[in-house]
Design an enzyme around this catalytic site. Structure first.
Site, PDB file in Angstrom:
ATOM      1  N   HIS B 180       0.840  -1.205   0.000  1.00 42.52           N
ATOM      2  CA  HIS B 180       0.000   0.000   0.000  1.00 42.52           C
ATOM      3  C   HIS B 180       0.877   1.257   0.000  1.00 42.52           C
ATOM      4  CE1 HIS B 180      -3.501   2.491   1.372  1.00 42.52           C
ATOM      5  NE2 HIS B 180      -2.515   3.196   1.905  1.00 42.52           N
ATOM      6  N   GLU B 181       1.910   1.255   0.832  1.00 44.48           N
ATOM      7  CA  GLU B 181       2.790   2.434   0.917  1.00 44.48           C
ATOM      8  C   GLU B 181       3.586   2.609  -0.371  1.00 44.48           C
ATOM      9  OE1 GLU B 181       2.399   4.597   3.066  1.00 44.48           O
ATOM     10  OE2 GLU B 181       1.048   3.379   4.257  1.00 44.48           O
ATOM     11  N   HIS B 184       1.529   4.250  -2.918  1.00 44.25           N
ATOM     12  CA  HIS B 184       1.491   5.713  -2.775  1.00 44.25           C
ATOM     13  C   HIS B 184       2.675   6.347  -3.499  1.00 44.25           C
ATOM     14  CE1 HIS B 184      -1.947   6.499  -0.370  1.00 44.25           C
ATOM     15  NE2 HIS B 184      -1.520   5.893   0.717  1.00 44.25           N
ATOM     16  N   GLU B 261      -6.301   6.764  -1.354  1.00 49.45           N
ATOM     17  CA  GLU B 261      -6.226   5.606  -0.454  1.00 49.45           C
ATOM     18  C   GLU B 261      -6.844   4.369  -1.116  1.00 49.45           C
ATOM     19  OE1 GLU B 261      -4.544   5.327   2.270  1.00 49.45           O
ATOM     20  OE2 GLU B 261      -3.952   7.419   2.115  1.00 49.45           O
TER      21      GLU B 261
END
Lengths: 192, 347
Positions: B180-181, B184, B261
């Protein structure tokens, strides 16, 4: 006035053509790069295996067969990888599948040695091995994702009109052909 | 049900739309004032303007110009545009280092503990999976589970996780969070959100400036001609926009943040092919209701889940003021992606 409109439409078409061309070229570069990344990760695995075996060799004297199977599979994978191109992908995939299967058996044997498990080294050893396997798998996955995007945009309208100019040809996906590789059970991944 | 590729596409389109609105709003902040000056009648403002000569208000600009010949001069459009670009650029050049040092992060060491070894390996795996240069890995000394990504260019990417996260999650769950990071970073959310944050701050400054200046007194004045009526109407509309600007831009930035997100979750599903693990990780993070003390609220949009305990409540509803969508909705979407993958068979 009509001339201006025709010129404007022409300018828009040319600008679009440039951007479609650039997109295809960029995807082609990404696909080639992703292919090289598989190569990098396979080589990394080949380099790691001798170290791993050295770490446990002393305690596994009477498991020569397993150790030799891993070494043999590793060596044939190394030779299959030398000078590999996307065209010979299936040979590489087969050799790597055999190596993966040998490593899995090896791990199962290591699990069976309480002495080895007690040294504390084994946790690190398992982590390195499973991470290596993951890296190979993720490199393939990234290659397949990128190649799929490249192939789809070559066929998609209207980008397909620029495919000829960009010299885009479909990239072959990395398929799992070997039954042994498909059946690889995952190494115990729990962090203790 | 949609695949993660379709979800990513949808999210990207929505973000683009919001960002276009954002930019249009900023152009209006400058252009509205210029149009007002253009339409505002000839003599009326000039005669009333002696008292306000200290202000940078439209009256002083108008009175300084020869009034017979009207020309449209986009002065404020250019000034506000340049200020936005300038401040955004400035804040982008020194963001990453500041955020990390403010959190007392220390570099992860693969020889220190099995958890840190696994973390470093997982970050490398996800960098391969997403085809980016491996970011630097940091540990934040905080018992609450959380993680964040900072960095604006590919040679300056950082991922930081708390000690609490390492202790709480299994390797697969950690992989989901790291994915997930990394998403980003790969989707350039850090750059997008930094720019938007700066523009929100800038619009607050403009609003403050206008509210304190005497510009407000000018509303309602002006000539009787048709053009000056348009001028007055535009000016009133502009004033209202400026006064609501801080709130409006803030809400738009938060909308973008929530879209990103969802996008990062869908990308994480692509990188790991294991959306269930991230869903489990989110459940565990939601269960730890304490606030992440080391993360400043200004960096909240960079985290895996909002560091503010109120937003972490599993039952929290969708809010206009939240940096993250409700955890329940995120988990639901991830599990939907997972079911879809099970039907298709992943490749």
């Amino acid at each position: 006035m009509p001339t201006i409109i025709v010129l404007a439409i022409l300018a828009v078409v040319i600008l679009w053509l440039i951007s479609a061309y650039n997109r295809l070229i960029s995807l082609k570069g990404q696909t080639e790069n992703a292919w090289k990344q598989i190569d990098v990760q396979l080589k990394r695995r080949h380099d790691l295996i001798p170290n791993l075996i050295n770490a446990v060799k002393g305690a596994m004297q009477f498991e020569r067969e397993t150790l030799e199977a891993v070494i043999a599979a590793r060596n044939s994978a190394v030779s299959a990888c030398a000078g590999a191109t996307p065209a010979t992908a299936s040979q590489v995939a087969n050799a790597e599948g055999v190596l993966s299967a040998a490593l899995t058996r090896f791990m199962a044997v290591v699990e069976a040695y309480p002495d080895l498990k007690a040294t504390g080294n084994i946790g690190q050893f398992q982590e390195e091995l499973s991470s290596t396997e993951n890296k190979v798998a993720f490199a393939r996955q990234a290659y397949n994702d990128t190649a799929t995007e490249y192939n789809v945009s070559q066929r998609q309208f209207p980008t397909m009109l620029a495919a000829g100019i960009a010299g885009a040809t479909p990239a072959q996906l990395w398929e799992i052909t070997d039954g042994a590789d498909r059946a690889v059970p995952t190494v115990n991944l729990s962090m203790s | 049900m949609a695949t993660f590729f379709e979800l990513q596409e949808k999210n990207r389109k929505r973000t683009k739309l919001i960002v276009v609105c954002f930019v249009l709003f900023f152009i209006w902040l400058g252009a509205g004032l210029d149009l007002t000056i253009y339409f505002w009648g000839d003599g009326s403002v000039r005669t009333k303007s002696h008292g306000y000569s200290r202000d940078l208000s439209p009256s002083s600009v108008v009175s300084g110009a020869p009034k017979r010949e009207k020309r449209f001069r986009p002065i404020f459009t250019v000034i506000i545009g340049l200020a936005g670009v300038g401040v955004a650029w400035w804040s982008m050049t020194n963001a990453a280092a500041n955020v990390l040092s403010a959190m007392h992060a220390k570099p992860a060491d693969r020889n220190r503990s099995p958890e840190e070894l696994a973390l470093v390996n997982v970050v490398e795996e996800m960098a391969i999976s997403s085809s980016i240069i491996p970011p630097k890995v940091w540990i934040i000394p905080d018992p609450d589970p959380n993680a964040l990504a900072v960095g604006l260019t590919s040679d300056d990417y950082h991922i930081a996780v708390t000690q609490g996260l390492l202790r709480t999650l299994t390797r697969d769950e950690l992989q989901g969070v790291v994915a997930h990071e990394i998403a980003h970073l790969k989707n350039q959310d850090t750059r997008l959100m930094t720019t938007l944050t700066v523009l929100v701050g800038l619009s607050a400054l403009i609003s403050e400036f206008v509210a304190r200046s005497r510009l407000l007194n000018l509303a309602g004045e002006g000539g009787d001609s048709e053009e000056s009526k348009i001028g007055v109407a535009l000016f009133v509309l502009w004033l209202v926009s400026v006064l609501v600007a801080p709130l409006a831009t803030q809400l738009m930035a938060l909308m973008v943040s929530r879209e990103r997100e969802f996008l990062a979750d869908a990308s994480a599903a692509q990188f790991t092919r294991n959306p269930e693990a991230l869903a489990h990780a989110l459940e565990k993070i939601a269960a730890a209701t304490a606030r992440t003390a080391f993360v400043k609220p200004a960096s909240a949009h960079l985290c895996i889940a909002s560091p503010l305990s109120d937003d972490l409540d599993y039952q929290a509803a969708d809010s206009w003021f939240a940096t993250h969508p409700p955890i329940k909705t995120r988990i639901h979407r991830l599990l939907t992606i997972g079911k879809r993958m099970a039907v298709q068979g992943s490749h």
